[in-house]
Design an enzyme around this catalytic site. Structure first.
Site, short mmCIF file in Angstrom:
data_model
loop_
_atom_site.label_atom_id
_atom_site.label_comp_id
_atom_site.label_asym_id
_atom_site.label_seq_id
_atom_site.Cartn_x
_atom_site.Cartn_y
_atom_site.Cartn_z
N GLY A 276 14.67 1.35 -0.85
CA GLY A 276 15.64 0.37 -0.95
C GLY A 276 15.15 -1.12 -0.28
CB SER A 277 14.53 -2.85 2.68
OG SER A 277 16.23 -2.72 3.06
CB ILE B 23 22.16 1.86 -10.68
CG1 ILE B 23 21.05 2.62 -10.03
CG2 ILE B 23 22.16 0.85 -11.50
CD1 ILE B 23 19.85 1.55 -9.39
CB THR B 24 26.13 -2.63 -9.54
OG1 THR B 24 25.93 -2.65 -8.13
CG2 THR B 24 27.25 -2.97 -10.00
N GLY C 178 48.75 -5.36 13.17
CA GLY C 178 48.80 -4.00 12.58
C GLY C 178 49.20 -3.83 10.92
CD GLU D 38 21.32 -8.59 -5.57
OE1 GLU D 38 19.74 -8.56 -5.62
OE2 GLU D 38 21.92 -8.29 -6.73
CD GLU E 285 19.43 -6.10 9.46
OE1 GLU E 285 20.30 -6.19 10.34
OE2 GLU E 285 19.55 -5.84 8.40
#
Length: 380
Positions: A131-132, A157-158, A339, A362, A366
């Site tokens: 990922g990163s 995957i969008t 609430g 994206e 971090e």
């Protein structure tokens, strides 16, 4: 220095705002509950020229530039974050093809993305174990007599199930970033399989899938850029993509703030509207300040990109601040609503869920800090 968008940029912002108010906001809750891909809404965005805002007009885009894109995307996110992320990725794919593609590639895909004929674009970089750390991806591509064959798995995957074209990264050489290339893969390509639709916390009207590439054959002309240039292409695209996420987060903050102001004026406690209580006023003031800071950082990064100046650090700063400010905004919005904020009776519950991913995709917060620090320590 006060940044003021041009008349043309404000016109695009206003166009997006009207669409968000009239077409997106009324149905956002329903689309979230149904988990329905917003096909009609995306097609309408195409008609407005908002699926290729920064793609040249010669390729079917609006050619309006990064600032107009950021302004428009913030408005769409204000209306519905799930629609905004589909718009963002499609714009990113069109832009990366326009920038790095060959003439035939640009002519084949850019007009179709802009017009909605290809429905959406997809950015297939992440993998189950990468990922990163994108440079460690394991998907491989091998040459054949007629082109390339891709084998591997992609994750998160969008629009990967509906996209007419996907940019897919695969290893064509040795280990590390230098061995990675990018390919254009069309929907329905043999060997491209949608494996799983993720059940997500938020953005439920945006599809997120895992993909399998099992002997996925593509022609020689599918290579995007030069062999071994894929990692550089991905990083360049992500720099621009981070401006998009910052814009989405800015729109989210505004939606949370407006909902909170409206509720604080109407809800009464201890004999007065809760807006009269200092704790509520301080919360609203903090969110309003965060919104303006997020907007200014986002527009600064977009303006530098538009001017052709380096913008990696500015994009990372905008994405870092805006996405984390959005977390504060939606948390405070739920708190202001009490609430009721924990139920779907008010939109802040959905905003709370939709916003959470903005610090993750994206590049996580971090990673943004690493990008910023690396640039600082280089003395830039």
């Amino acid at each position: 220095m006060l940044f003021e968008p041009s008349e043309a940029q404000r016109a695009i912002e206003a166009l997006a705002r009207r669409f968000a108010e009239e077409r997106l906001r009324p149905g956002a809750g329903r689309r979230d509950r149904e988990g329905r891909f917003p096909r009609e809404e995306i097609a309408a965005l195409a008609e407005l020229g908002l699926l290729a805002v920064n793609v040249p007009e010669a390729l079917g885009g609006a050619g309006a530039g990064p600032v107009a894109y950021a302004l428009a995307l913030a408005e769409i996110a204000w209306g519905d974050c799930a629609v905004a992320v589909t718009m963002a990725v499609t714009n990113m794919v069109g832009e990366v093809i326009a920038r790095f593609g060959t003439g035939p590639q640009r002519e084949r895909y850019c007009p179709g993305l802009a017009s909605g004929a290809l429905v959406a674009g997809a950015f297939a970089l992440s993998e189950p174990q990468a990922g990163s750390d994108a440079a460690s991806l394991a998907t491989r591509a091998r040459r054949t007599a007629s082109g390339w064959v891709l084998d591997g798995r992609k994750q998160w995957i969008t629009s990967g199930d509906v996209a007419g074209v996907l940019v897919v990264w695969a290893r064509t050489g040795g280990e590390g970033a230098g061995g990675i290339s990018a390919f254009l893969v069309e929907r329905g390509a043999p060997g491209l399989v949608v494996e799983r639709h993720e059940e997500k916390m938020g953005l439920r009207a945006s599809t997120t899938v895992s993909l399998a590439l099992d002997g996925c054959a593509v022609p020689d002309g599918a290579l995007l850029g030069a062999e071994g240039e894929g990692f550089r292409i991905a990083m360049a695209a992500l720099d621009g993509g981070r401006i998009g996420i910052a814009a989405q987060a800015t729109g989210t903050i505004r939606a949370a703030l407006e909902a909170s102001v409206r509720y604080a004026r109407e809800r009464r406690a201890f004999g007065v509207p809760i807006a009269e209580h200092e704790a509520i006023r301080f919360a609203l003031a903090d969110v309003a300040t965060d919104h303006d800071l997020a907007r200014l950082l986002t527009l600064r990064a977009a303006a530098r990109k538009e001017a052709g100046a380096p913008f990696t650090r500015e994009a990372a700063m905008a994405k870092l601040f805006a996405s984390e400010a959005a977390q504060r905004a939606v948390t405070r919005a739920v708190q202001v609503h009490g609430g009721y904020g924990y139920t779907d009776a008010f939109p802040v519950e959905r905003l709370f869920r939709d916003a959470r991913v903005q610090t993750l995709y994206e590049g996580t917060s971090e990673i943004q800090r690493l990008v910023i620090a690396r640039d600082l320590l280089r003395g830039s």
